[in-house]
Structure formats: C-alpha cells, structure tokens
Design a protein around this motif. Structure first.
Motif, short mmCIF file in Angstrom:
data_model
loop_
_atom_site.label_atom_id
_atom_site.label_comp_id
_atom_site.label_asym_id
_atom_site.label_seq_id
_atom_site.Cartn_x
_atom_site.Cartn_y
_atom_site.Cartn_z
N ASN A 502 0.82 -1.20 0.00
CA ASN A 502 0.00 0.00 0.00
C ASN A 502 0.86 1.26 0.00
O ASN A 502 0.50 2.28 -0.56
CB ASN A 502 -0.92 -0.01 1.21
N ASP A 503 1.97 1.18 0.64
CA ASP A 503 2.83 2.38 0.72
C ASP A 503 3.74 2.46 -0.50
O ASP A 503 4.34 1.49 -0.91
CB ASP A 503 3.66 2.32 1.99
N HIS A 504 3.75 3.62 -1.05
CA HIS A 504 4.61 3.80 -2.21
C HIS A 504 6.08 3.82 -1.79
O HIS A 504 6.43 4.21 -0.69
CB HIS A 504 4.29 5.14 -2.88
N GLU A 505 6.90 3.35 -2.72
CA GLU A 505 8.33 3.46 -2.47
C GLU A 505 8.77 4.82 -2.96
O GLU A 505 8.88 5.06 -4.15
CB GLU A 505 9.09 2.35 -3.20
N HIS A 506 8.98 5.71 -2.04
CA HIS A 506 9.38 7.05 -2.46
C HIS A 506 10.87 7.04 -2.77
O HIS A 506 11.70 7.39 -1.98
CB HIS A 506 9.06 8.06 -1.35
N SER A 507 11.15 6.61 -3.95
CA SER A 507 12.57 6.49 -4.28
C SER A 507 12.73 6.74 -5.77
O SER A 507 11.78 7.02 -6.49
CB SER A 507 13.09 5.10 -3.91
N LEU A 508 13.92 6.57 -6.21
CA LEU A 508 14.22 6.75 -7.62
C LEU A 508 13.48 5.73 -8.48
O LEU A 508 13.14 6.00 -9.63
CB LEU A 508 15.74 6.59 -7.80
N THR A 509 13.24 4.54 -7.88
CA THR A 509 12.57 3.48 -8.63
C THR A 509 11.26 3.96 -9.21
O THR A 509 10.94 3.72 -10.37
CB THR A 509 12.30 2.28 -7.70
N VAL A 510 10.45 4.64 -8.39
CA VAL A 510 9.15 5.09 -8.85
C VAL A 510 9.30 6.01 -10.04
O VAL A 510 8.58 5.88 -11.04
CB VAL A 510 8.42 5.79 -7.69
N TRP A 511 10.25 6.91 -9.93
CA TRP A 511 10.44 7.83 -11.04
C TRP A 511 10.87 7.09 -12.29
O TRP A 511 10.37 7.33 -13.39
CB TRP A 511 11.47 8.90 -10.68
N ALA A 512 11.78 6.14 -12.11
CA ALA A 512 12.24 5.37 -13.26
C ALA A 512 11.09 4.60 -13.90
O ALA A 512 10.92 4.59 -15.12
CB ALA A 512 13.33 4.39 -12.83
N LEU A 513 10.26 3.98 -13.07
CA LEU A 513 9.12 3.22 -13.58
C LEU A 513 8.16 4.14 -14.33
O LEU A 513 7.66 3.79 -15.41
CB LEU A 513 8.40 2.54 -12.42
N SER A 514 7.92 5.31 -13.79
CA SER A 514 6.99 6.23 -14.42
C SER A 514 7.49 6.65 -15.79
O SER A 514 6.74 6.68 -16.77
CB SER A 514 6.78 7.47 -13.55
N VAL A 515 8.76 6.94 -15.86
CA VAL A 515 9.33 7.33 -17.14
C VAL A 515 9.22 6.18 -18.13
O VAL A 515 8.86 6.38 -19.30
CB VAL A 515 10.81 7.77 -16.94
N THR A 516 9.48 4.95 -17.66
CA THR A 516 9.34 3.79 -18.53
C THR A 516 7.92 3.68 -19.06
O THR A 516 7.69 3.47 -20.26
CB THR A 516 9.69 2.50 -17.75
N ASP A 517 6.93 3.82 -18.16
CA ASP A 517 5.54 3.74 -18.60
C ASP A 517 5.26 4.73 -19.71
O ASP A 517 4.69 4.38 -20.76
CB ASP A 517 4.60 4.07 -17.41
#
Lengths: 631, 242, 101
Positions: A502-517
């Motif tokens: 439920n808790d987002h991983e507030h890290s670089l990973t999220v940003w990387a995933l978003s850019v990939t999407d």
C-alpha cells in the motif's frame, strides 16, 4: 448527513417502479428524463453522504444503516443493511455519477426506439442493484445485488431480442455468470461454516478461524465468481458478445460499473485474501494473463465496439493483477479512472455509430474528425488517457498498478508493461481508423450502400462526452505518487490498512518506472501511427488467430458444446422418448383400461347410489354390533 | 294379541295403562302411515299417509314431555311441509298412479330389503345388548330442572348453549329461501320452456282418466338410455294414468 | 310416566327401516322425499326418547335444529324437482340417468 445514505438506492428503485408502472404512458422522451432524474437524485444523495463522511475523523469513517432482519434463522442472521465506508462511498460516487451521465446520453441515443421506456426501466433497476451490491454489509445481500445486475445485464444485452444473435449473446453472458455464481455461493457457504456469519465485520473479526486450505479454497471460489462477473480467463468470452446491447449499456454495464463488481468484491474481502498468499498468486497470474491475451485480441478486431470490449477485459485484468499483488487502492484507483475514460470511449463510439447509422466496422469508418467534431474532440482525451500518456488519468492509475506489481514480481511487471505497449497500439489503431485516413463510408461496399454524410449527435449526448472527457483528463490527480498529494490513498487508508504494497516506495525506482511507462505508451502510439496511416487494409497485422479470439470459443465448443449436444440428443431420443414417455403412456393406458371397467358402476340411477349408501349403513351397523356383542 | 302386548308393556315398565294405550295407538298410527307412504301408488295418498305418521310422532313427543317439539312438529311438518308437497304435486300435475310392482332396475328390490333387514336386525341386536344406565350428567341442562316448563328449558338451551348453531340455521334458512327463489324463477330465455309446459298441459287435458300402460312422455330421449331389461318391463317408466 | 324407552327405540328403528326401504324401491322423486322425512322422524323420535331417558334437554334441542334443516332441505329439494320437471317433464328418478358413466 451520512444518514442520507439510504436515499442512494431508494431513488433508482422509485424511478424503476414509476417507469415500470407508467413508463409506456409517459413515453419518449419524458420516461428518459424521469430515469435520469432518479439517478441524479441518487448522485446528490451520494454527494451529501460523502460530505458527511469526510466530516468525520478518519478512524470513524464507517457506519451501518440497518433496515430489518431479512433472514432470522437460528445462527444465520442476515440483515438488510447498508455499510458505508470510504470504499463503498467511492464506488457509489462514481457509479451514480457515471450512470447519471449515461442516462442523459441514452435520452438522445435511444430516441425513437420501440421500447423506449423499457430501456430506462432496466437501467434504473440496474443502478439500484449495483448500489445494493456495493453498499451491502454482508455477503448475501451483496449476492442479491450481484444477481440483480446480472439479470439486468441479460435483459439489456438481449434488448433488441428480435435478432437471434442478440438473444444468444444475452444467454451466453447469463450462463457464464452462472458458472461464476456457483463459486460465489460455495465461498459463502465455506465462510459461513467457519466464521459463523455472513456480515463483513464479523467475518473479518473472526478471520483467524478461516485458515490454511480453507482460506485458499474460499478465496479461489470467490475469485471464480469475480472471473464470471469481471470477464477474466477462463470466463471472459461473454463480454465481447455482450456488445450486442445498445451502446450506452456497453458503456455503463460492460465497461464502467458492473464488470468491475468482481474487483470490488475481492477488495471488499481483502482481509480474507491476505490469509492465502498462494491464492493471491493465482489471482495475479490470471489477471496478467487476461490483460495480455485480451490486449493481443484487441489489436486485430474489426468492430469498434469489440476492440473496446477486449480493451475492457484487458484493463480489468490490470485491476485483478493489482488485487493479486495486494495493491487494492491501486485497483480501485484504476477502476475509477477506467470508468471515466472507458465510459467516454464507449459513448464516443456510440456517437460514431449513431451518426453513421449503425456502422460499427472500423474498415467502413474513417476521416470522421471533420463531420463529428465534438465526438472527435472528446475522444482524443479518452484515447490519450487509456494509452497512458501523461498527465492524463490512465498514466497515473496504470502506473500505480505497475509500480505495485514491480514490487511483487518483475516478471509480472514486464508482461504488464508489454500489455501497456499493446494498449497504446490498439487504441491508436482504433482512433486512426475512425477519425483519420480516407472517408471509407463514402464508398459502397458489396453488401451495403454508401452512407450519407454522418451527423453530429444532439446536445444531450454531447454533454456527457464533455464531462467525461474532463474527468478522464484530471481524475489522475486525485492520487499522485508524491507524498502529501496522494489524497485517494489517504482516503482509502482506513479500509486497506495493513495491505502489502500500500505504501509507495518514495525512491528513484518510482520515477524510473513512471518514465518507462510513459516511454512505452509513446512507443506504442508511434508504432500504430506508422502502420495504420499507410492504408486501412493490413491483414498481416491482423492474424486470424487473434481475430478468432485465440480459438477460445471454438475450444469451448469442442470440449463442452459437442459432448453436451450429444448428451442432450441421447436424452431427447432414448431417455425422453422411451423411458419417460413410456412410463407416462403406460400410466395413461393403465388408467384407461381400469376406468373402462370401473365406469360400469356409475349407472346414473340415483337409487343405485342410495343402495350403496344402504350397503354402507349395513356394514357400519354390522361392525358396531360386532363390537357390542363380542367385546 | 294387542292386549297381551299392552300387558307385557305394563309389566316391563312403571307406566300406567293410559300411557301404554296411548303409545300403542300412536305406534300403530305411525306404522300404518309409514307403510301407506311407501305403498301408495298415488303420491297424494302418500302425502296424506305422511300426515298420519307425523301426527303419531307428535303424540309420542307429548307423551315424552316434549310439548314444544310436538307443537312445532304439527305446525311445521304437517302444516307446512306436507302442504308444500301437495302443492308441488298439484302444480306439476303428477297426481296419478304409479305402477309399484314394476322395477326396472334388476336386483334393486331384493338387495334393498336384504340390506335394510340387516341394518334393522343390527339395531335391534344393539338395543338388546345395551345398558342404559350411564350415570352421565346432563350436558345441556336437565329436562325437569327446577320445575320449569319444557318450553322454558328448551328455549334456554337453544339460546345459550346452542346459540351458534341457532344463528347458523338462521343463515341456512336465508340461503334456502334465496336458492328456492333462484330455482323456481323462470329463465329469461323461456321459449323452450313454454313449449314443454304447454305440451304437458295438452297431454293432461287430452287423455282423460282411463287407465293403461301408455308411456306418458319423454320416450324419444328416455327409452334409448334405459337398459334393455328395463325397457322390457312394460310400462317403460312405471307410470300409469290414474 | 311413559313406558320403557326401549319400545320407542324399537318403533323408531321400524320407522327408519320402512323409510329406507321406501327410498330404495320407490321411483317417484316426491315419494322418495317423503321417505326421507320418515327417516328423519325416526331419528327425531330417537333423540327425544334419549332426551327423556337421560334427562338431558340437549336431545330436544337437536330435534329442533333437525326440523329447521329438514324444512330448508324440502324447500330446496322441491325447487330442484320443479326445475327438472320444467326441462324433462318427469318426476321419475330413473329418467334422470344422463350421468351414466
């Protein structure tokens, strides 16, 4: 203010009753306005309840409204009660809101239909059933709503029942749903036998009584029910056929609301889902498989509504995948956004169909952006949203799902990403073939003449398109993956407290995933644009395997259909003809023979009958004498 | 012989001679009347015989201290019911002799006698075996309580213990009246009935009073359905002119 | 004091038997009705006799109701006879056998 909750189902019920009794007399178009007004009332009631609920502190945002005890049988106490918490409130808000818009749209779309008022009778009953499903405080009342929406779906798919194929499509949907319902019922029995109650609160309080294999079985059975309702593998085939119904029905029932009931059910019983990690894996795998398979099929369908239908199946696959990963908030988030943009796309497609006088074949459309400017303008937002282009709602909600999936399993995430690519591809194909290219409707086809110039839809149909376009664009901002801006997450937090991801991983990973999407979405869009702008006839990109839906229906026909047919024929000729008919005829001739003999006693002479009475008198007195003398 | 029976009756009970004579005469009247009802060939004679029987029964009611019932018996039965019978007989014009010896239904008569004889013998056998002293208390009140009259006691029983039954019979009478009116009313479509009626009238007036075995009516639709043995027993319907 | 109740009962039994035989052997519907009245009177006589023997007024009350019911029965029965006569011009029971099986 929260006590206005009972008004939500009441308004559609009253609308249903009024239209059922007086609908034919009211007729076109006032029956439609009454139906719309009933749903608008429900929407206002939902807003009032929502305001009341927001006014409460986060920890006490739940309450139950009990009307009466429906089934008081020993240990089984089923109450007719509403359970309002952030989850059901969210569902009610978007169900009533989207329903209201689609009712409004139907006023224009169904104009001049033979059974105009009947359509709104069904629609109002559907909304009532859906609200009962969502608001129920126990599994059995949920099941009542579940069956209610099922039967409304059946009626509405077969709405134009004069055509044989529409009637069969309705039957198909009904039967597939029945298979799922068996699972739902068995799960209910299983849970009741262990937890001793059907109330959600009691079940969750005693969830430690449901453990191990029983939990897995219960979850899988519930999931079978959800598969039937939400059109997941292996029960997804009915949804494409369900497009036989009027387009507003496809938008409301078979895209925005009813088909998401399975997802809602799984989220509702999420505490039980968490008891069985094995079952969660099954759910996730089925979800991602459905998403992928349906995506591939959607790339090569010819019918504009079929593409959207498989797209719906694929998107619900995403939701199920999120549920399987424990990301319930993400699933609900995607459900809400999907209701907006898929509702918009279906209504846009309906507008196209309406404007071109029932032309649904993509290869017979094209270049409609000039003649249908409003439809085109709103459709763009739906297209970009579902494709996952930032900053539209699809990007945020699908991204939310994929982030959570990545945390569970990178393999599932990869398949999901490929599906996202395909989604952008097939939506762009649909968009391009409909609104760009050559105006193919000008050319006469072998089986039908050329169309007149298509016409734009009336304003009652345009308003819902505009509202939904706005919602599809901005709905993503209710839950941004940034600390402090995830309102939706905070709102649902009391319901899904303790969920895995439920808790987002507030890290670089999220940003990387978003850019990939985003990159994948743009890539899909680009590929489709390159392929389909050349010409509309590209059979190499539409393999027969995909057009025939992976031969799924043919397989079912071979496995279940033909043996069933043989069994039925055997029953009809041998069992019915010889055994049953033989027994019935035997009884008949036996009665005839005996009564031919017995009828001689009925002489018709009243004195003969008096003689019989005298015989009875003599026998009774003889009996009494025997008792007196030999006792 | 009668005297012997009377003496025997006096000896077996504590009755007085007048009581016994009253009973004997009344019983004789009853039985003679009853036999007259059954054996008279003419329905009018049957009805008049019925009056005899009813009158005898009324006498026995008085003899047993049931004065009210005796009066009602005479008024209702002899006065109303028998008159109604006679009225119908006259109205329909069927006051003619019937051939009693003929019996179209084979076996009906012997079987009737045998079965009724069995029942009668059985009743008498039970009577012989009965012990009447039951010691049970009167349920609805004594017949002689407090020296009140029979009418008082019966009225009290009818209007208290049997009130519901009394009301039900009132309803029954109303229903019977309405039913009788409905039955006797002429149907609105009476063309056919008029014809039948006039045909019967002609028959009656035209054929005088001479006796004979002529079948009177209904041959066309009646004879075919009668069994062959019945048809063989002339006259076909067992009715003869008086 | 009247004579022993047994005599009354024997008389009632004989009356009943005569009525029953009459009902079975006579063919005139009106006479059959009269025979039914005979049987009812036999029953009434029995009731009154038992009423006296047991000292219970209930027996007489029952006779009272039997009288009322008998009156109603005769009214309806004769009404039916009249109705049938209108259609078939007959009071002979054997003429009415159209319900033969």
């Amino acid at each position: 203010m929260v006590h206005a909750a009972f008004l939500m189902p009441l308004f559609p019920l009253v609308g249903f009753a009024v239209l059922l009794t007086l609908g034919r007399r009211i007729g076109d178009p006032w029956a439609g306005w009454i139906g719309t007004a009933a749903i608008a009332g429900a929407f206002v009631a939902a807003c009032v309840t929502f305001a009341g609920l927001v006014g409460e502190p986060a920890s006490t945002r739940e309450f139950t409204q009990t009307f009466f005890t429906w089934i008081p049988v020993g240990g089984l106490q089923v109450k007719a009660a509403l359970y309002i918490d952030p989850l059901s409130m969210t569902m009610c808000l978007f169900i009533t809101g989207v329903s209201m818009l689609i009712h409004l749209y139907s006023i224009g779309y169904m104009k001049g239909d033979r059974d105009y008022s009947k359509f709104f009778v069904y629609l109002n009953l559907f909304v009532f059933s859906m609200l009962v499903l969502v608001l129920a405080n126990n599994l059995l009342v949920t099941f009542v709503g579940w069956e209610g929406v099922g039967v409304c779906s059946y009626w509405l798919i077969s709405y134009w029942f004069q055509s044989e194929s529409n009637a069969s499509a309705g039957k198909k949907a009904f039967i597939y749903n029945r298979i799922g319902d068996v699972g739902f019922l068995l799960a209910m029995f299983l849970i009741f036998s262990k937890a001793g109650s059907l109330d959600y609160s009691v079940i969750f309080a005693h969830k430690d009584l449901i453990g191990g294999g029983v939990a897995t079985a219960a979850v899988l059975l519930l999931f079978l029910g959800a598969c039937g309702k939400s059109a997941q593998i292996p029960l997804f085939n009915w949804l494409p056929d369900a497009m036989a119904g009027p387009t507003p029905v496809s938008a409301l029932i078979h895209a925005a609301t009813m088909v998401t009931a399975g997802v809602y059910l799984l989220c509702r019983v999420s505490p039980i889902l968490q008891l069985s990690p094995d079952a969660d894996w099954v759910i996730a795998i089925v979800g991602v498989s459905t998403a992928f398979v349906a995506m591939t099929i959607a790339t090569s369908q010819q019918d504009i509504k079929k593409v959207l239908a498989f797209s719906t199946v694929s998107q619900i696959g995403y939701m199920i995948l999120a549920v399987g990963c424990g990301a319930y908030t993400a699933a609900i988030f995607l459900m809400v956004c999907h209701a907006f943009y898929k509702g918009l796309l279906f209504l846009g497609a309906g507008s196209v169909i309406h404007g071109t006088e029932d032309e649904q074949d993509l290869k017979r459309l094209g270049a409609l952006r000039k003649v249908l400017p409003w439809t085109f303008g709103t459709f763009i937002f739906g297209w970009l949203a579902i494709s996952g282009i930032p900053p539209f709602s699809g990007f945020w909600s699908k991204g939310d799902v994929l982030d959570n999936v990545f945390a569970k399993s990178p393999v599932l995430w990869a398949i999901g990403l490929v599906t996202a690519l395909g989604t952008a591809y097939y939506m762009t194909r649909l968009f391009y073939l409909t609104f760009y290219g050559k105006a193919r409707w000008r050319e006469p086809a072998p089986d039908r003449p050329a169309h007149h110039t298509p016409h734009e839809s009336p304003w009652v149909m345009r308003i819902p398109l505009i509202v939904l376009a706005v919602l599809a664009s901005v709905a993503g901002f209710i839950d941004l993956p940034v600390g402090g801006l995830d309102f939706f997450n905070t709102w649902l937090d009391p319901v899904f407290a303790g969920s895995l991801y439920n808790d987002h991983e507030h890290s670089l990973t999220v940003w990387a995933l978003s850019v990939t999407d985003a990159a994948v979405a743009v890539l899909g869009l680009f590929i489709a644009w390159r392929i389909w702008r050349v010409r509309a006839d590209r059979p190499e990109f539409e393999p027969r395997f995909l057009q025939r839906v992976w031969y799924w229906d043919d397989a079912y026909d071979a496995i279940f259909g033909r043996p069933g047919e043989a069994l039925a024929r055997f029953s009809a000729t041998v069992i019915e003809g010889r055994i049953i008919d033989g027994a019935v005829n035997g009884v008949g001739s036996l009665v005839r023979v005996t009564s031919t003999k017995a009828r001689r006693f009925q002489t018709g002479y009243v004195r003969n009958y008096a003689l019989a009475i005298a015989l009875g008198l003599a026998l009774i007195i003889a009996f009494m004498v025997s008792r007196v003398w030999w006792s | 012989m009668t005297a012997a029976i009377v003496l025997a009756a006096v000896q077996t009970s504590r009755a007085t001679i007048p009581d016994v004579i009253t009973f004997a005469v009344a019983a004789a009247v009853i039985l003679v009347g009853a036999l007259g009802v059954v054996t008279s060939a003419n329905p009018v004679h049957s009805a008049l015989s019925l009056v005899l029987t009813l009158f005898g029964v009324a006498v026995l009611f008085i003899e047993q201290d049931a004065q009210f019932l005796a009066v009602v018996q005479v008024i209702v039965y002899a006065g109303a019911i028998v008159v109604l019978f006679l009225f119908v007989i006259m109205y329909l014009g069927v006051d003619r002799r019937e051939n009693i010896e003929a019996e179209p239904l084979r076996g009906q008569r012997p079987l009737a006698f045998v079965l009724v004889a069995i029942a009668l013998v059985g009743i008498l056998a039970m009577l012989a075996a009965a012990h009447w002293v039951t010691g049970a208390h009167a349920v609805a009140g004594s017949t002689t309580a407090g020296g009140k009259s029979n009418v008082y006691l019966l009225g009290k029983a009818v209007f208290t213990t049997y009130l519901f039954a009394f009301e039900a019979t009132a309803a029954l009478l109303v229903v019977a009246i309405v039913g009788a009116v409905m039955l006797a009313r002429r149907p609105t479509n009476e063309l056919e009935d008029e014809e039948l009626e006039s045909a019967a009238g002609d028959d009656e007036s035209g054929s005088g009073a001479d006796a004979g075995g002529l079948p009177r009516h209904g041959d066309s639709d009646g004879v075919d359905d009668v069994p062959s043995d019945a048809a063989a027993n002339a006259p076909a319907h067992g009715e003869a002119r008086s | 004091m009247s004579i022993n109740g047994d005599w009354y009962l024997i008389l009632a039994a004989a009356l009943f038997a005569i009525g029953a035989v009459g009902l079975l052997v006579r063919r005139n519907v009106l006479v059959m009705f009269m025979c039914i009245e005979l049987m009812l009177n036999a029953a009434n006589l029995t009731f009154v006799t038992f009423s006296r023997m047991l000292g219970d007024i209930g027996g007489q009350a029952v006779v009272f109701f039997v009288l009322v019911v008998a009156a109603a029965e005769v009214v309806i029965g004769l009404g039916i006879v009249v109705t049938i006569f209108r259609r078939r011009v007959s009071t002979t029971a054997d003429d009415l056998h159209v319900l033969k099986g």
